[in-house]
Design an enzyme around this catalytic site. Structure first.
Site, PDB file in Angstrom:
ATOM      1  N   SER A 127     -17.768 -44.470  13.216  1.00 60.19           N
ATOM      2  CA  SER A 127     -18.277 -43.734  14.461  1.00 60.19           C
ATOM      3  C   SER A 127     -19.533 -43.014  14.068  1.00 60.19           C
ATOM      4  O   SER A 127     -19.428 -42.288  12.935  1.00 60.19           O
ATOM      5  CB  SER A 127     -17.264 -42.639  14.988  1.00 60.19           C
ATOM      6  OG  SER A 127     -17.713 -42.111  15.950  1.00 60.19           O
TER       7      SER A 127
ATOM      8  N   TYR B  40     -11.516 -36.107  15.295  1.00 57.54           N
ATOM      9  CA  TYR B  40     -11.863 -37.520  15.317  1.00 57.54           C
ATOM     10  C   TYR B  40     -12.768 -37.983  14.267  1.00 57.54           C
ATOM     11  O   TYR B  40     -12.641 -38.823  13.353  1.00 57.54           O
ATOM     12  CB  TYR B  40     -12.127 -38.135  16.674  1.00 57.54           C
ATOM     13  CG  TYR B  40     -12.418 -39.693  16.796  1.00 57.54           C
ATOM     14  CD1 TYR B  40     -11.432 -40.507  16.849  1.00 57.54           C
ATOM     15  CD2 TYR B  40     -13.949 -39.819  16.755  1.00 57.54           C
ATOM     16  CE1 TYR B  40     -11.552 -41.702  17.011  1.00 57.54           C
ATOM     17  CE2 TYR B  40     -14.103 -41.221  16.982  1.00 57.54           C
ATOM     18  CZ  TYR B  40     -13.144 -42.153  17.057  1.00 57.54           C
ATOM     19  OH  TYR B  40     -13.147 -43.487  17.117  1.00 57.54           O
TER      20      TYR B  40
ATOM     21  N   LYS C 232     -12.486 -40.122  10.849  1.00 53.21           N
ATOM     22  CA  LYS C 232     -13.417 -41.188  10.517  1.00 53.21           C
ATOM     23  C   LYS C 232     -14.047 -40.970   8.954  1.00 53.21           C
ATOM     24  O   LYS C 232     -14.256 -41.978   8.222  1.00 53.21           O
ATOM     25  CB  LYS C 232     -14.342 -41.333  11.380  1.00 53.21           C
ATOM     26  CG  LYS C 232     -13.923 -42.003  12.822  1.00 53.21           C
ATOM     27  CD  LYS C 232     -13.328 -43.292  12.542  1.00 53.21           C
ATOM     28  CE  LYS C 232     -12.814 -44.244  13.823  1.00 53.21           C
ATOM     29  NZ  LYS C 232     -12.216 -45.430  13.672  1.00 53.21           N
TER      30      LYS C 232
END
Length: 315
Positions: free
Chosen positions: A118, A142, A146
């Protein structure tokens, strides 16, 4: 690696990107899909694929679906909410799934893996952001997950001889998707056509990539690179502001609502207000997007408006 006559596993294959990727792959390959359906829809998985309902945090599930006859794994499974209510749980779940997949691959001798990362790994970086930008300082759990998962993939690429395709996404927009600013605005305006609440100041500006372009770019990277850790940004050369998205949605719906802004430079804690990925490395590989960011938004709105209101949507 040529994506023809291969045995492939797609994790998270019942979600927005997973179902589109599976549709692309089943035309020329034998595809197995595993998904716990927390973010996906079983009926959206192509019938030509073998489907397993399973949670990849369970090593026994991973052992059942990830077998030595596979040629590659496309690892898309993740808890995808950037503003998750339980960020620690999200971090631990995503880490566990990826570590389980990599350990099992090493155990059975499968050494090709595509990982969907991402833009959030970059944090608030200068734009356009190239793949070799440093330091990587994500501002959400998040994004931190990643980045940690990318670290695990790097270990397996550099010590176990894996071929890793690590693709960092811009914001992906496509048919039947139910999360993100575009569906949020469409649903709000269906409820109240006269007023639209916009998080932040509306000047947040990001790159939006159409789903079909995303799938094509993923496959292009797999088919044109090999060996080691291959990291590529997937996105467009342009950006669209949140207010511009509201304008496009309103235009496509034939409405002229009043905008009400909640204020601040971002929509929520952990939101990167401005993002544009450099795609020069991808371009040098011979691939360019078909849709610019504004065109992606407009097509995404049309896709949503053309779908039945009671149709289940993917995340």
């Amino acid at each position: 690696m040529e994506l023809t006559d291969k045995r492939l596993l797609v994790t998270g294959g019942a979600g927005l990107i997973g179902t589109a990727l599976t549709r692309r792959l089943v035309a020329d390959n034998e595809v197995r899909v595993v998904d716990d359906l927390s973010n996906g829809i079983r009926d959206a998985v192509p019938e030509a694929a073998t489907f397993v309902d399973g949670d990849l945090t369970d090593p026994d599930v991973v052992a059942d679906v990830l077998t030595s006859d596979l040629d590659a794994v496309f690892h898309l499974a993740a808890d995808k909410y950037v503003d998750a209510d339980r960020p620690r749980e999200q971090f631990e779940v995503n880490e566990a799934m990826t570590y389980n997949v990599l350990e099992r691959m090493d155990e059975v001798g499968v050494d090709n893996v595509l990982f969907t990362s991402s833009s959030t790994v970059y944090g608030e970086a200068p734009r356009p952001t190239p793949e070799d930008y440093a330091p990587l300082e994500p501002i959400s759990e998040y994004g931190a997950a990643k980045l940690a998962e990318e670290g695990l993939l790097s270990v397996y690429a550099n010590t176990r001889g894996f071929t890793v395709w690590n693709v960092r996404f811009a914001n992906i927009v496509g048919p039947r998707y139910g999360a993100g600013v575009v569906p949020d605005f469409v649903y709000k305006l269906r409820e109240n056509p006269d007023s639209l609440t916009i998080l932040g100041d509306g000047r947040q500006e990001k790159s939006y990539m159409y789903l079909a372009d995303c799938i094509d770019a993923m496959c292009h990277v797999v088919e044109h690179t090999d060996g080691g850790m291959n990291t590529y940004n997937l996105g467009t050369r342009t950006t669209t502001s949140v207010t511009r998205i509201a304008d496009i949605v309103s235009d496509e719906m034939g409405l002229d609502p009043e905008y009400e802004y909640t204020g601040g430079d971002r929509g929520w804690d952990g939101d990167v207000p401005k993002m544009r990925l450099s795609i020069e490395k991808l371009s040098a590989l011979g691939w360019e997007p078909s849709y610019a960011s504004d065109e992606t938004i407009r097509q995404g709105v049309r896709d949503l408006l053309d779908s039945p209101e009671n149709e289940p949507h993917l995340r």
